[in-house]
Design an enzyme around this catalytic site. Structure first.
Site, PDB file in Angstrom:
ATOM      1  N   GLU A  12       0.833  -1.204   0.000  1.00 42.17           N
ATOM      2  CA  GLU A  12       0.000   0.000   0.000  1.00 42.17           C
ATOM      3  C   GLU A  12       0.868   1.255   0.000  1.00 42.17           C
ATOM      4  O   GLU A  12       0.565   2.232  -0.696  1.00 42.17           O
ATOM      5  CB  GLU A  12      -0.918  -0.023   1.224  1.00 42.17           C
ATOM      6  CG  GLU A  12      -1.902  -1.176   1.219  1.00 42.17           C
ATOM      7  CD  GLU A  12      -2.521  -1.455   2.571  1.00 42.17           C
ATOM      8  OE1 GLU A  12      -3.616  -2.032   2.611  1.00 42.17           O
ATOM      9  OE2 GLU A  12      -1.895  -1.113   3.602  1.00 42.17           O
ATOM     10  N   GLY A  60     -11.434  -6.027   2.681  1.00 46.26           N
ATOM     11  CA  GLY A  60     -12.411  -6.961   2.140  1.00 46.26           C
ATOM     12  C   GLY A  60     -13.769  -6.302   2.071  1.00 46.26           C
ATOM     13  O   GLY A  60     -14.126  -5.501   2.950  1.00 46.26           O
ATOM     14  N   ASP A 183     -10.850  -7.649  -2.275  1.00 49.77           N
ATOM     15  CA  ASP A 183     -11.445  -8.996  -2.375  1.00 49.77           C
ATOM     16  C   ASP A 183     -12.824  -8.976  -1.725  1.00 49.77           C
ATOM     17  O   ASP A 183     -13.140  -8.111  -0.916  1.00 49.77           O
ATOM     18  CB  ASP A 183     -10.553 -10.037  -1.709  1.00 49.77           C
ATOM     19  CG  ASP A 183     -10.317  -9.755  -0.228  1.00 49.77           C
ATOM     20  OD1 ASP A 183     -10.699 -10.590   0.591  1.00 49.77           O
ATOM     21  OD2 ASP A 183      -9.751  -8.693   0.110  1.00 49.77           O
TER      22      ASP A 183
END
Length: 216
Positions: A12, A60, A183
Site C-alpha cells: 500500500e 475486504g 477482495d
C-alpha cells in the site's frame, strides 16, 4: 492544510507514494493490526501534527453492490472483535470499547467531500458506509459470515481503520477511512481475489484517494 495518510503494508505504501510523488502529503506505514495502527497514528500526530488523518489501503468488501476496485468511505467505524461484557456495564454493546463511543463517526466535513466525490466519480464506484476492524485477515467465508451476522450493514472489513479512528478521536484530529476493495470474502474461497488485486488493478484504484485528497 497538513494531511497525513496511514497505510498498513509495504504494498500500500508503494502504491500511495507513487500516487503522491512530488506532494507534501505525509504518507506513513504503521504495520498490520490494531496495535500497530494506533501506535502509528499517535506517532504521526506527535511528530507531524496533521490537520487531517486518512486511513488508506485495501479491505475486504461486503454487500451485493460492492465489487473489487470499488472504494468504501467510512461513515462510521467499530471493531468486530471487541466485547467488554456486561458484568460492569450493561450498556456497552458488542464492538465497543467501554467508555468510548459505540461507533466512531467520520469527520462530517471529510465525509461530505467524499460524498461529493462519489457523486462525480464515474470510473470507480465509491460507497459510504460502515467499516469494521479486527485482528483477523478474513480468508474464509465462515469468518466473513460471522462478522456479517454481527454487522450486516458493514461494507468493508479491515485490520486498522477503527484503531486509527479511536486514536484520532482521543487526540481530536479529524479522520476518515478510504479503503479500496481488494477482495470479496463471501465470493472467494482461497483469497485468490486479494492476490490478483495487487497484480492487476491496485494502482488505478488508489488514484481515487489522490482525487479525494486534492478536493480538501
Amino acid at each position: 492544510m497538513k494531511i497525513g495518510i496511514i497505510v498498513a503494508m509495504d504494498k500500500e505504501l508503494e502504491q500511495l507514494r507513487r500516487v503522491f510523488a512530488n506532494s507534501d502529503v505525509c504518507v506513513r506505514k504503521c504495520g498490520i493490526g490494531k496495535v500497530n495502527a494506533a501506535l502509528g497514528a499517535q506517532l504521526m500526530i506527535n511528530e507531524e501534527h496533521p490537520d487531517v488523518i486518512v486511513s488508506s489501503g485495501c479491505a475486504g468488501g461486503n454487500g451485493d453492490e460492492i465489487n473489487i476496485q470499488d472504494v468504501v468511505v467510512s461513515t462510521e467505524l467499530c471493531y468486530h472483535d471487541v466485547y467488554c461484557g456486561t458484568a460492569i456495564d450493561d450498556k456497552t454493546i458488542y464492538g465497543q470499547v467501554q467508555g468510548l463511543p459505540a461507533r466512531f463517526k467520520a469527520d462530517p466535513v471529510l465525509l461530505e467531500k467524499a460524498r461529493n466525490l462519489a457523486a462525480r466519480e464515474s470510473q470507480i464506484a465509491i460507497h459510504p458506509g460502515l467499516i469494521v476492524t479486527g485482528d483477523w485477515f478474513v480468508d474464509t467465508k465462515e469468518k466473513m459470515r460471522h462478522i456479517v451476522s454481527l454487522f450486516p450493514e458493514a461494507r468493508a472489513v479491515d485490520m486498522e481503520s477503527c484503531a486509527i479512528a479511536q486514536t484520532c478521536y482521543i487526540n481530536k484530529v479529524p479522520f476518515i477511512s478510504f479503503r479500496v476493495i481488494s477482495d470479496i470474502p463471501l465470493r472467494d474461497t482461497d483469497a485468490s481475489q486479494y492476490h490478483d488485486f495487487w497484480g492487476t488493478i491496485a494502482h488505478n484504484s488508489f488514484q481515487v484517494t489522490r482525487t479525494f485528497i486534492e478536493s480538501l
